[in-house]
Write an enzyme that holds these catalytic residues in place. Sequence first.
Site, PDB file in Angstrom:
ATOM      1  N   HIS A  58      -3.889   5.710  -4.528  1.00 41.85           N
ATOM      2  CA  HIS A  58      -5.206   4.834  -4.526  1.00 41.85           C
ATOM      3  C   HIS A  58      -6.074   5.872  -4.535  1.00 41.85           C
ATOM      4  CE1 HIS A  58      -2.338   2.220  -1.678  1.00 41.85           C
ATOM      5  NE2 HIS A  58      -2.879   1.630  -3.389  1.00 41.85           N
TER       6      HIS A  58
ATOM      7  N   ARG B 194      -9.663   5.842  -4.368  1.00 43.40           N
ATOM      8  CA  ARG B 194     -10.427   6.324  -3.881  1.00 43.40           C
ATOM      9  C   ARG B 194      -9.553   7.370  -2.523  1.00 43.40           C
ATOM     10  NH1 ARG B 194     -11.499   0.561  -0.203  1.00 43.40           N
ATOM     11  NH2 ARG B 194      -9.093   0.408   0.139  1.00 43.40           N
ATOM     12  N   GLU B 195      -8.158   7.229  -2.556  1.00 46.48           N
ATOM     13  CA  GLU B 195      -7.937   8.499  -1.707  1.00 46.48           C
ATOM     14  C   GLU B 195      -8.215  10.343  -1.646  1.00 46.48           C
ATOM     15  OE1 GLU B 195      -5.095   6.247  -0.121  1.00 46.48           O
ATOM     16  OE2 GLU B 195      -5.528   4.988  -0.109  1.00 46.48           O
TER      17      GLU B 195
ATOM     18  N   ARG C  55      -9.628   1.681  -5.457  1.00 48.12           N
ATOM     19  CA  ARG C  55      -8.124   1.262  -4.765  1.00 48.12           C
ATOM     20  C   ARG C  55      -6.884   1.470  -6.001  1.00 48.12           C
ATOM     21  NH1 ARG C  55      -4.929   0.702  -0.094  1.00 48.12           N
ATOM     22  NH2 ARG C  55      -2.917  -0.616  -0.300  1.00 48.12           N
TER      23      ARG C  55
ATOM     24  N   ASN D 240       0.959   0.244  -4.667  1.00 48.23           N
ATOM     25  CA  ASN D 240       1.710   0.921  -3.302  1.00 48.23           C
ATOM     26  C   ASN D 240       2.213  -0.421  -2.770  1.00 48.23           C
ATOM     27  OD1 ASN D 240       2.942   2.529  -2.237  1.00 48.23           O
ATOM     28  ND2 ASN D 240       1.794   2.212   0.162  1.00 48.23           N
TER      29      ASN D 240
ATOM     30  N   HIS E  60      -0.894   9.451   1.294  1.00 44.11           N
ATOM     31  CA  HIS E  60      -2.671   8.532   0.830  1.00 44.11           C
ATOM     32  C   HIS E  60      -3.383   9.205   1.792  1.00 44.11           C
ATOM     33  CE1 HIS E  60      -0.907   5.068  -1.216  1.00 44.11           C
ATOM     34  NE2 HIS E  60      -0.272   6.047  -1.187  1.00 44.11           N
ATOM     35  N   SER E  61      -4.791   8.192   2.533  1.00 44.82           N
ATOM     36  CA  SER E  61      -5.411   8.493   3.381  1.00 44.82           C
ATOM     37  C   SER E  61      -5.772   7.447   3.620  1.00 44.82           C
ATOM     38  CB  SER E  61      -6.546   9.592   3.183  1.00 44.82           C
ATOM     39  OG  SER E  61      -7.659   9.057   2.421  1.00 44.82           O
ATOM     40  N   TYR E  62      -6.630   7.055   5.458  1.00 48.05           N
ATOM     41  CA  TYR E  62      -6.572   8.032   5.954  1.00 48.05           C
ATOM     42  C   TYR E  62      -5.576   7.101   7.028  1.00 48.05           C
ATOM     43  CZ  TYR E  62     -10.453   4.856   7.457  1.00 48.05           C
ATOM     44  OH  TYR E  62     -11.272   3.640   7.298  1.00 48.05           O
TER      45      TYR E  62
ATOM     46  N   TYR F  40       1.432  -1.411   9.222  1.00 45.29           N
ATOM     47  CA  TYR F  40       1.093  -2.828   8.948  1.00 45.29           C
ATOM     48  C   TYR F  40       2.597  -3.350   8.389  1.00 45.29           C
ATOM     49  CZ  TYR F  40      -1.758  -1.429   5.663  1.00 45.29           C
ATOM     50  OH  TYR F  40      -2.846   0.133   4.605  1.00 45.29           O
TER      51      TYR F  40
ATOM     52  N   GLU G  20      -0.654   9.651   5.475  1.00 43.36           N
ATOM     53  CA  GLU G  20      -1.973   8.811   5.789  1.00 43.36           C
ATOM     54  C   GLU G  20      -2.753  11.105   6.163  1.00 43.36           C
ATOM     55  OE1 GLU G  20      -2.610   6.382   4.951  1.00 43.36           O
ATOM     56  OE2 GLU G  20      -1.184   5.332   5.182  1.00 43.36           O
TER      57      GLU G  20
END
Length: 309
Positions: A70, A72-73, A128, A145, A198-200, A250, A272
């Site tokens: 992603h 922005r991570e 993203r 993802n 990934h984050s966060y 989730y 994450e």
Amino acid sequence: MRVTKAHDYTKYNNWATINDWAISISSANPSLISRQVIGNTYEGRPMHLLTVGKKTGSAKPAVFMDCGFHAREWITHAFCQWFVNEAVSTYGSDPEMTNLLDRMDFFVLPVFNIDGYEYTWSSNRMWRKTRSKNSGTSCIGTDPNRNFNAGWCTTGASSNPCSDTYCGSSPESEIESKNLANFIRTNKSIIKAYMTVHSYSQLLLFPYSYKYGLAADHSELLSVSQGAIAALRTLYGTKYTSGPGATTIYPAAGGSDDWAYDLGVKYSYTFELRDEGRYGFLLPESQIKPTCEETMLAVKYIASYVLNN
Ligand code: ING
Ligand code: ZN
């Protein structure tokens, strides 16, 4: 005279800088790093994959790790750079790293979604998805993802190309997903672990995310994750939670960790990284070093476990 500035691991680097770094750190460490391109992105940028491990001439078990799914991570891209540098600079002095690199290889993909990452630097810091065109709409990109063949688009994903969790027109519709999946399929017999960063939220997730049912290896995946987050916490007390994706974060289908697990890569994890939401994707550069240092402990823990089991 050409004066080259040393690579700064404590800053966020754009793709051009990361690309130059990937080339130069490989050529500077020929006995420990080799480099290949696993394919190009939608916009035509080369996806460089570094193989980090002592060259022995015989096949070794391997761990695959990617960052920057992603765009922005940004802390994740920083972590993959950190990992490679830490590996080569502690080989021969840190007994655990030396043993790992002597006996296994790490396939490291520092930037999976290069086009999206470039876009976060040039236009929209919170982007993203990938940057591919979708038919019948001006909305751009697919969530990589949500694009893998694991319960594809059945839950926690959208079939609307304008959504940030758009699953794409089919599994592996994104060339970046296809390139990664092809590499893992081709090297399936040696890849013992898959880690995607990934984050966060400070979580260490494992299958499944596309369903509530527990993975066949649930208890082992859970105990390894608990060991890894305990190791991480020893450095600065950073608290992580671990568990299956569906119940811990989730339900979401089409993730690369679930896909790799169902392909047969038993130790399949999604990190994450920091933080828990204060800065979120905009983690300050002052946190790059502590985040990377603590995450190294978790990655080394998992790799050592995999090597010995
Ligand atoms: N989180 C992941 C996401 O893609 C995830 C969580 C992990 C979903 C594994 C599915 C499978 O939504 C972030 N921050 O991207
Ligand atoms: Zn992510």
